[in-house]
Design an enzyme around this catalytic site. Structure first.
Site, PDB file in Angstrom:
ATOM      1  NE  ARG A  89      -2.149   0.881   3.783  1.00  0.00           N
ATOM      2  CZ  ARG A  89      -2.770   0.707   4.949  1.00  0.00           C
ATOM      3  NH1 ARG A  89      -4.080   0.575   4.970  1.00  0.00           N
ATOM      4  NH2 ARG A  89      -2.104   0.663   6.076  1.00  0.00           N
ATOM      5  NE  ARG A 152     -17.765   0.488  -7.359  1.00  0.00           N
ATOM      6  CZ  ARG A 152     -16.462   0.731  -7.326  1.00  0.00           C
ATOM      7  NH1 ARG A 152     -15.865   0.994  -6.168  1.00  0.00           N
ATOM      8  NH2 ARG A 152     -15.740   0.716  -8.446  1.00  0.00           N
TER       9      ARG A 152
END
Length: 312
Positions: A89, A152
């Site tokens: 990350r 979504r």
């Protein structure tokens, strides 16, 4: 037209989707900026040639020269690299931080009065960097996240119930990542609470699928989503240019709101001509507040990495 929107990274999938939506809605003239300047010119020309079909008089150009973006009203930053196998990350964070640093420098130089809409990931950390690097007030750096996440969730609810998405309202707060906070308690179908329509098990499953919505598409396609993220950014541009005063979930800089400080996370805001015109604070219960704090904590971990990089 006398309004201008620049899309940085305009030759990419997300950038081209933003540019096409802005042009189709005849919101502004559009400049596509990309290091792949030849591709940017081609994508812009293709969208421009679609305008007569759409009945839009928007004009588009593609370029690698930020001078062509001068005096933009809104700059949408889609530049960045997707996460690749083997990258941590932090690897992705630092790579995209270097990209957004160079982009923001040019944006400030040529469009010092614009509103910046970052889209690149990790979204909330990139917003923090853009805010600090630009020196813009927090009202003029607004991250695209919550509109996408809420869309979504709305789609998953509508699909499960076999109802129109227009009947569904969904609320999602927090960072744009695995720790985002879908809020079923504030989500409704035809104005009725979600728990009157679905079981707790179904609601929990939809919330979990929402949080991993981007990863689901990446697994299927092999790259990040672009249609929904691009249209979500275009929705923000429309709210700003039309001064709609519409309440939308966006990633914004908090200074005490929701008990959080010096961090970008998604919360409901009023979007208008001045950018963020109000941060709307809703009353969360203890579990919801804890989840938001956890999500903000994950964002702050990334911000600390950026701070160290900026201090070098």
């Amino acid at each position: 037209m006398n309004r201008k929107v620049t899309v940085v990274g305009g030759a990419g999938n997300v950038g081209a989707t933003v540019a096409r939506a802005v042009a189709n809605k005849e919101l502004a003239d559009v400049v596509l900026i990309d290091i792949a300047d030849s591709k940017a010119k081609g994508v812009a020309l293709d969208i421009y040639q679609a305008c007569p079909i759409e009945g839009s008089d928007a004009r588009l150009i593609g370029s690698g020269d930020y001078a062509d973006s001068a005096n933009s009203d809104v700059v949408v930053i889609t530049s960045g690299v997707p996460r690749k196998p083997g990258m941590s990350r932090d690897d992705l964070l630092l790579t995209n931080f270097k990209i957004i640093s160079s982009v923001v420098e040019q944006v400030v130089k040529y469009s010092p009065g614009c509103i910046i809409v970052p889209v690149a990931n990790p979204l909330d950390a990139m917003c923090w960097a853009a805010h600090k690097l630009s020196g813009f007030p927090r009202e003029r750096v607004i991250g695209m996240a919550g509109i996408l996440d809420s869309a979504r969730m709305r789609m998953f609810i509508a699909e499960k119930l076999n109802v129109s998405v227009e009947n569904v309202h969904a609320a999602v707060l927090g960072g744009h990542g695995d720790t985002m906070v879908p809020l079923p308690r504030f989500s409704t179908v035809a104005g009725l609470p979600l728990d009157q329509w679905l079981s707790k098990e179904d609601i929990d499953a939809i919330a979990a699928r929402t949080a991993s919505g981007g990863a689901e598409i990446t697994k299927l396609v092999g790259t990040s989503a672009w249609y929904a993220p691009g249209l979500a950014a275009a929705e923000m541009v429309e709210c700003i240019l039309k001064d709609k005063k519409k309440i939308e979930p966006c990633s914004v800089y908090l200074q005490g709101e929701y008990g959080l400080d010096d961090v970008f996370v998604g919360v409901p805001v009023k979007l208008g001509a001045r950018g963020v015109e109000q941060i709307v604070q809703i009353k969360l219960d203890a579990d919801e507040q804890a989840a938001l704090q956890k999500s903000a904590g994950a964002v702050k971990e990334l911000i600390e990495v950026i701070k160290k990089e900026m201090g070098k």
